[in-house]
Design a protein around this motif. Structure first.
Motif, PDB file in Angstrom:
ATOM      1  N   ILE A   1       0.840  -1.201   0.000  1.00 28.82           N
ATOM      2  CA  ILE A   1       0.000   0.000   0.000  1.00 28.82           C
ATOM      3  C   ILE A   1       0.873   1.248   0.000  1.00 28.82           C
ATOM      4  O   ILE A   1       0.631   2.190  -0.761  1.00 28.82           O
ATOM      5  N   GLY A   2       1.890   1.256   0.862  1.00 26.12           N
ATOM      6  CA  GLY A   2       2.778   2.410   0.904  1.00 26.12           C
ATOM      7  C   GLY A   2       3.488   2.641  -0.411  1.00 26.12           C
ATOM      8  O   GLY A   2       3.630   3.779  -0.867  1.00 26.12           O
ATOM      9  N   GLU A   3       3.946   1.573  -1.037  1.00 26.48           N
ATOM     10  CA  GLU A   3       4.617   1.712  -2.331  1.00 26.48           C
ATOM     11  C   GLU A   3       3.650   2.186  -3.412  1.00 26.48           C
ATOM     12  O   GLU A   3       4.007   2.976  -4.280  1.00 26.48           O
ATOM     13  N   GLY A   4       2.413   1.688  -3.335  1.00 29.02           N
ATOM     14  CA  GLY A   4       1.411   2.136  -4.302  1.00 29.02           C
ATOM     15  C   GLY A   4       1.160   3.625  -4.210  1.00 29.02           C
ATOM     16  O   GLY A   4       0.998   4.308  -5.225  1.00 29.02           O
ATOM     17  N   VAL A   5       1.151   4.154  -2.988  1.00 27.18           N
ATOM     18  CA  VAL A   5       0.979   5.590  -2.800  1.00 27.18           C
ATOM     19  C   VAL A   5       2.184   6.344  -3.354  1.00 27.18           C
ATOM     20  O   VAL A   5       2.040   7.344  -4.064  1.00 27.18           O
ATOM     21  N   GLN A   6       3.391   5.876  -3.052  1.00 27.82           N
ATOM     22  CA  GLN A   6       4.601   6.559  -3.499  1.00 27.82           C
ATOM     23  C   GLN A   6       4.723   6.573  -5.017  1.00 27.82           C
ATOM     24  O   GLN A   6       5.213   7.546  -5.601  1.00 27.82           O
ATOM     25  N   ARG A   7       4.270   5.519  -5.681  1.00 28.57           N
ATOM     26  CA  ARG A   7       4.369   5.422  -7.133  1.00 28.57           C
ATOM     27  C   ARG A   7       3.173   6.045  -7.848  1.00 28.57           C
ATOM     28  O   ARG A   7       3.104   6.023  -9.075  1.00 28.57           O
ATOM     29  N   GLY A   8       2.220   6.553  -7.075  1.00 30.70           N
ATOM     30  CA  GLY A   8       1.058   7.185  -7.685  1.00 30.70           C
ATOM     31  C   GLY A   8       0.008   6.222  -8.178  1.00 30.70           C
ATOM     32  O   GLY A   8      -0.907   6.618  -8.898  1.00 30.70           O
ATOM     33  N   ARG A   9       0.099   4.966  -7.788  1.00 33.54           N
ATOM     34  CA  ARG A   9      -0.867   3.968  -8.234  1.00 33.54           C
ATOM     35  C   ARG A   9      -2.071   3.862  -7.302  1.00 33.54           C
ATOM     36  O   ARG A   9      -3.087   3.257  -7.657  1.00 33.54           O
ATOM     37  N   LEU A  10      -1.928   4.405  -6.106  1.00 29.80           N
ATOM     38  CA  LEU A  10      -3.014   4.396  -5.131  1.00 29.80           C
ATOM     39  C   LEU A  10      -3.175   5.798  -4.581  1.00 29.80           C
ATOM     40  O   LEU A  10      -2.200   6.380  -4.107  1.00 29.80           O
ATOM     41  N   PRO A  11      -4.363   6.363  -4.653  1.00 31.12           N
ATOM     42  CA  PRO A  11      -4.552   7.726  -4.123  1.00 31.12           C
ATOM     43  C   PRO A  11      -4.200   7.803  -2.636  1.00 31.12           C
ATOM     44  O   PRO A  11      -4.569   6.924  -1.857  1.00 31.12           O
ATOM     45  N   TYR A  12      -3.508   8.840  -2.286  1.00 31.02           N
ATOM     46  CA  TYR A  12      -3.069   9.019  -0.903  1.00 31.02           C
ATOM     47  C   TYR A  12      -4.248   9.059   0.054  1.00 31.02           C
ATOM     48  O   TYR A  12      -4.170   8.563   1.180  1.00 31.02           O
ATOM     49  N   THR A  13      -5.354   9.645  -0.398  1.00 27.45           N
ATOM     50  CA  THR A  13      -6.517   9.804   0.475  1.00 27.45           C
ATOM     51  C   THR A  13      -7.262   8.499   0.735  1.00 27.45           C
ATOM     52  O   THR A  13      -8.002   8.399   1.718  1.00 27.45           O
ATOM     53  N   THR A  14      -7.091   7.518  -0.149  1.00 23.74           N
ATOM     54  CA  THR A  14      -7.805   6.249   0.035  1.00 23.74           C
ATOM     55  C   THR A  14      -6.960   5.192   0.748  1.00 23.74           C
ATOM     56  O   THR A  14      -7.485   4.150   1.139  1.00 23.74           O
TER      57      THR A  14
END
Length: 228
Positions: free
Chosen positions: A117-130
């Motif tokens: 999840i953290g990597e997804g946020v850092q790479r822009g694949r997961l919205p930070y707010t979700t």
């Protein structure tokens, strides 16, 4: 932790699904509130995993762990008032070998999910707010699927509940709790954290950065050169 421990202690009804959902919602809310303040790791196992991954300095382990355990103790004490059952019952264990192996395995899954999840946020694949909601769903799923194994996933909660029982004499303090604290609920998640770091790094074909903090889109160490 008050909400989660309270659900285990019987303040809320709803069976395993209700307890798992309450834990997931409580963790999601806590992550959403404190992700920018502390990186949103309220679990000694997650703190150890971040250090082993290189995403946090080793000097943070002691103060974070103290704060996490103190918070769990305070929440357990708050939930103990007016209750006749023990908070230690919230972390009743199966056979020692089963309990330890369960904590190791399930905590490793938690760590892998948290890092993904953290990597997804850092790479822009997961919205930070979700991201907090996704973390909450992971906690809910793990608690629900493995509820029959009584996995705690968090050494601070296991320790806090037992210490509250001992300090408040909610029930006769059993020496076996000391062994419990030194085995499955305490050691298991920490070993699982290290296993989770290994499993997350295992696929050598996938490039992963170790410079970001969990759920924080600001790198701990900047590696980008600005031309502006």
């Amino acid at each position: 932790m008050i909400v989660g421990i309270g659900s285990n202690a019987g303040y809320f009804s709803g069976g395993p699904l209700g307890v798992a959902s309450i834990w997931g919602a409580a963790v999601a809310l806590a992550v959403w509130m404190f992700r920018r303040t502390s990186g949103a790791h309220f679990n000694p196992a997650i703190t150890l995993a971040l250090i082993a991954k290189g995403a946090a300095p080793a000097s943070e382990f002691a103060p974070y762990t103290f704060a996490q355990c103190f918070g769990a103790l305070a929440a357990s004490v708050a939930c103990a008032f007016g209750r006749t059952r023990t908070l230690g019952a919230a972390v009743t264990l199966p056979a020692p070998v089963v309990a330890l192996s369960s904590e190791v395995c399930v905590t490793s899954v938690l760590v892998v999910c948290v890092f993904a999840i953290g990597e997804g946020v850092q790479r822009g694949r997961l919205p930070y707010t979700t991201a907090p909601a996704v973390v909450g769903l992971v906690i809910t799923a793990l608690n629900l699927v493995f509820s029959h194994l009584a996995v705690g996933l968090n050494p601070a909660i296991a320790l806090g509940g037992r210490l509250a029982d001992a300090l408040l004499s909610v029930d006769v303090f059993r020496p076996s709790w000391i062994l419990d604290m030194a085995s499955a609920p305490l050691v298991g998640p920490l070993l699982g954290a290290l296993l989770g770091v290994y499993l997350f790094r295992a696929p050598s074909t996938i490039h992963r950065s170790a410079n970001g903090d969990f759920l924080c889109n600001v790198p701990i160490r900047s590696t980008t050169n600005s031309n502006s």
